[in-house]
Design a protein around this motif. Structure first.
Motif, short mmCIF file in Angstrom:
data_model
loop_
_atom_site.label_atom_id
_atom_site.label_comp_id
_atom_site.label_asym_id
_atom_site.label_seq_id
_atom_site.Cartn_x
_atom_site.Cartn_y
_atom_site.Cartn_z
N ALA A 1 0.87 -1.18 0.00
CA ALA A 1 0.00 0.00 0.00
C ALA A 1 0.90 1.23 0.00
O ALA A 1 1.20 1.79 1.05
N PRO A 2 1.40 1.62 -1.19
CA PRO A 2 2.33 2.75 -1.26
C PRO A 2 1.74 4.04 -0.72
O PRO A 2 0.52 4.26 -0.77
N PRO A 3 2.60 4.90 -0.18
CA PRO A 3 2.12 6.18 0.34
C PRO A 3 1.61 7.09 -0.77
O PRO A 3 1.96 6.92 -1.94
N ARG A 4 0.84 8.07 -0.36
CA ARG A 4 0.30 9.05 -1.30
C ARG A 4 1.19 10.30 -1.30
O ARG A 4 1.82 10.61 -0.30
N LYS B 1 10.95 3.59 -5.14
CA LYS B 1 9.78 3.42 -4.28
C LYS B 1 8.55 3.93 -5.02
O LYS B 1 8.62 4.92 -5.74
N ALA B 2 7.42 3.24 -4.86
CA ALA B 2 6.16 3.62 -5.49
C ALA B 2 5.38 4.59 -4.61
O ALA B 2 5.42 4.49 -3.39
N TYR C 1 3.88 -2.41 -8.55
CA TYR C 1 5.27 -2.00 -8.74
C TYR C 1 6.06 -2.15 -7.43
O TYR C 1 7.16 -2.69 -7.43
N GLN C 2 5.47 -1.72 -6.32
CA GLN C 2 6.17 -1.87 -5.04
C GLN C 2 6.35 -3.34 -4.68
O GLN C 2 7.40 -3.73 -4.17
N ASP C 3 5.35 -4.17 -4.96
CA ASP C 3 5.49 -5.62 -4.74
C ASP C 3 6.65 -6.18 -5.56
O ASP C 3 7.42 -7.01 -5.08
N TYR C 4 6.76 -5.73 -6.82
CA TYR C 4 7.87 -6.16 -7.69
C TYR C 4 9.21 -5.76 -7.06
O TYR C 4 10.14 -6.58 -6.98
#
Length: 142
Positions: free
Chosen positions: A16-19, A118-119, A105-108
């Motif tokens: 859950a990437p930051p905003r 970082k996404a 993308y962050q999971d990758y």
């Protein structure tokens, strides 16, 4: 009859990437080099092509959410050295394409032990960008 969502056959991202806000993106664009220190990924597809909203952030590339997951083995290595990769769709609401693509993308990155990138998700997506920072947009031919 309910239609199966386009992402139903794909895994749900665990990240859950930051905003990042439009004003934070604006500051970033003024201080950092696009394509090297940050990049914006426009995850729109049909609404980008068909609805006349063929504008993107001037530092953006268009990688539609509908095909991003399948192309991560190619796209990931191309983006992995860019510290901030900011994803957006039309409005980036909960469960949106922007959130989903940033998560993939962050999971990758996490699965491959990559810490050079970082996404992020653009809060409010394209709609917020267009409303708050129209000078950051560029028109593209579709």
């Amino acid at each position: 009859m309910s239609k199966t969502p386009w992402h139903a056959a794909l895994p749900t991202p665990s990240s859950a990437p930051p905003r990042i806000t439009v004003s934070e993106l604006r500051a970033l664009a003024g201080a950092k080099k696009a394509g090297v220190e940050f990049i914006v990924v426009d995850a729109r597809r049909a609404d980008f092509d068909d609805l006349g909203s063929n504008y993107i952030h001037r530092a953006a590339i268009n990688l539609p959410a509908h095909t991003l997951y399948q192309t991560l083995p190619v796209v990931g290595p191309l983006l992995q050295n860019i510290p901030q990769v900011i994803f957006h769709c039309n409005s980036c609401k909960a469960g949106s394409r922007g959130e989903r693509t940033a998560g993939w993308y962050q999971d990758y990155l996490d699965a491959n032990g990559i810490t050079t990138s970082k996404a992020y998700v653009l809060d409010g997506g394209f709609k917020a960008l267009k409303a708050e920072a129209p000078e950051e947009l560029k028109e593209v031919a579709v």
